[in-house]
Design a protein around this motif. Sequence first.
Motif, PDB file in Angstrom:
ATOM      1  N   ASN A 119       0.817  -1.218   0.000  1.00  0.00           N
ATOM      2  CA  ASN A 119       0.000   0.000   0.000  1.00  0.00           C
ATOM      3  C   ASN A 119       0.853   1.271   0.000  1.00  0.00           C
ATOM      4  O   ASN A 119       0.404   2.334   0.424  1.00  0.00           O
ATOM      5  N   ASN A 158      -4.853  -0.101   8.081  1.00  0.00           N
ATOM      6  CA  ASN A 158      -4.157   1.189   8.020  1.00  0.00           C
ATOM      7  C   ASN A 158      -2.922   1.125   8.904  1.00  0.00           C
ATOM      8  O   ASN A 158      -2.965   0.517   9.979  1.00  0.00           O
ATOM      9  N   THR A 159      -1.853   1.751   8.473  1.00  0.00           N
ATOM     10  CA  THR A 159      -0.698   1.944   9.349  1.00  0.00           C
ATOM     11  C   THR A 159      -0.135   3.337   9.120  1.00  0.00           C
ATOM     12  O   THR A 159      -0.300   3.935   8.056  1.00  0.00           O
ATOM     13  N   THR A 174       1.740   7.347   5.679  1.00  0.00           N
ATOM     14  CA  THR A 174       0.460   6.694   5.949  1.00  0.00           C
ATOM     15  C   THR A 174       0.224   5.655   4.861  1.00  0.00           C
ATOM     16  O   THR A 174       0.474   5.907   3.685  1.00  0.00           O
ATOM     17  N   ASN A 176      -2.657   2.778   3.539  1.00  0.00           N
ATOM     18  CA  ASN A 176      -4.072   2.468   3.714  1.00  0.00           C
ATOM     19  C   ASN A 176      -4.556   1.447   2.693  1.00  0.00           C
ATOM     20  O   ASN A 176      -4.249   1.564   1.495  1.00  0.00           O
ATOM     21  N   VAL A 181     -11.321   2.317   3.122  1.00  0.00           N
ATOM     22  CA  VAL A 181     -11.085   3.746   3.351  1.00  0.00           C
ATOM     23  C   VAL A 181     -12.233   4.397   4.115  1.00  0.00           C
ATOM     24  O   VAL A 181     -12.027   5.343   4.896  1.00  0.00           O
ATOM     25  N   ALA A 186      -7.206   5.681   9.217  1.00  0.00           N
ATOM     26  CA  ALA A 186      -6.056   6.591   9.216  1.00  0.00           C
ATOM     27  C   ALA A 186      -6.297   7.766  10.162  1.00  0.00           C
ATOM     28  O   ALA A 186      -5.415   8.143  10.949  1.00  0.00           O
TER      29      ALA A 186
END
Length: 246
Positions: A119, A158-159, A174, A176, A181, A186
């Motif tokens: 991602n 998410n990270t 970021t 995702n 989403v 996030a």
Amino acid sequence: MMPVAFIKRIGIKLVINPKLCQQLGVFSKTDNVEINDRFLQFFRKKYNIWYYAFNDRNKFSEPLQLRKNFLIYPGKYETIRQKYSPKRKRKLRLDEEVSTHSKIMETKIKDAETFISANFIGAKDNNDKAHFLEIFTNLENSGHLKIVAFVYKEKIINTIAVFFDEKTVALLGTFNDKEYVKLSGASTIIDHVIAQNIAQKIFDFEGSEIPAIEEFFRGFRPELKMYPAIANSKRCHQKHFKTVLI
């Protein structure tokens, strides 16, 4: 003091800021326009400059290109959260199903590497992506980076990669999963990190010239801080460092 990072191409030194290093420039106890101008004159005369960003304290007698950064200064979290945009506040109100089946957790780069790699937006190729991941790993090993994840139904969706020092928390990236989403993971993990640190530390969004990302950052109502830069070409790699003193 003014640190300068450069690469070498066919024996020629080309100045460019290192990856994840947004601002360099002149560092002194008191910013002085005359001294900054002398640095700038020497810099242009002695170096081939592709891209160099000064820091937001540096002022010059001539106009330079200005770029955007966003900061939230230390304060009470409750007060800072009240300043968030209405849209951001809505995003942070997770519905009951998502709240029940989700959690925020810190993880190691080795455990999140597959997700981050899949991602990763912004790297020009796989080698570039690998270099970013190497930097993340080195920062983690030095005790200055945390990976914070939003986990939904036992799956990371998410990270964020966050740099820490004594005074600042900086958002380095970021990552995702686009399929999730709408769950606002996030926003949730960024708010979580702000809540944990803003009493003592600046939260630095590291800016963006991409409108959609800028809009996302502005939802947290940070303070806009412009910084001057010289840009003559595209980004490049394999940085080295030296210092210019006058």
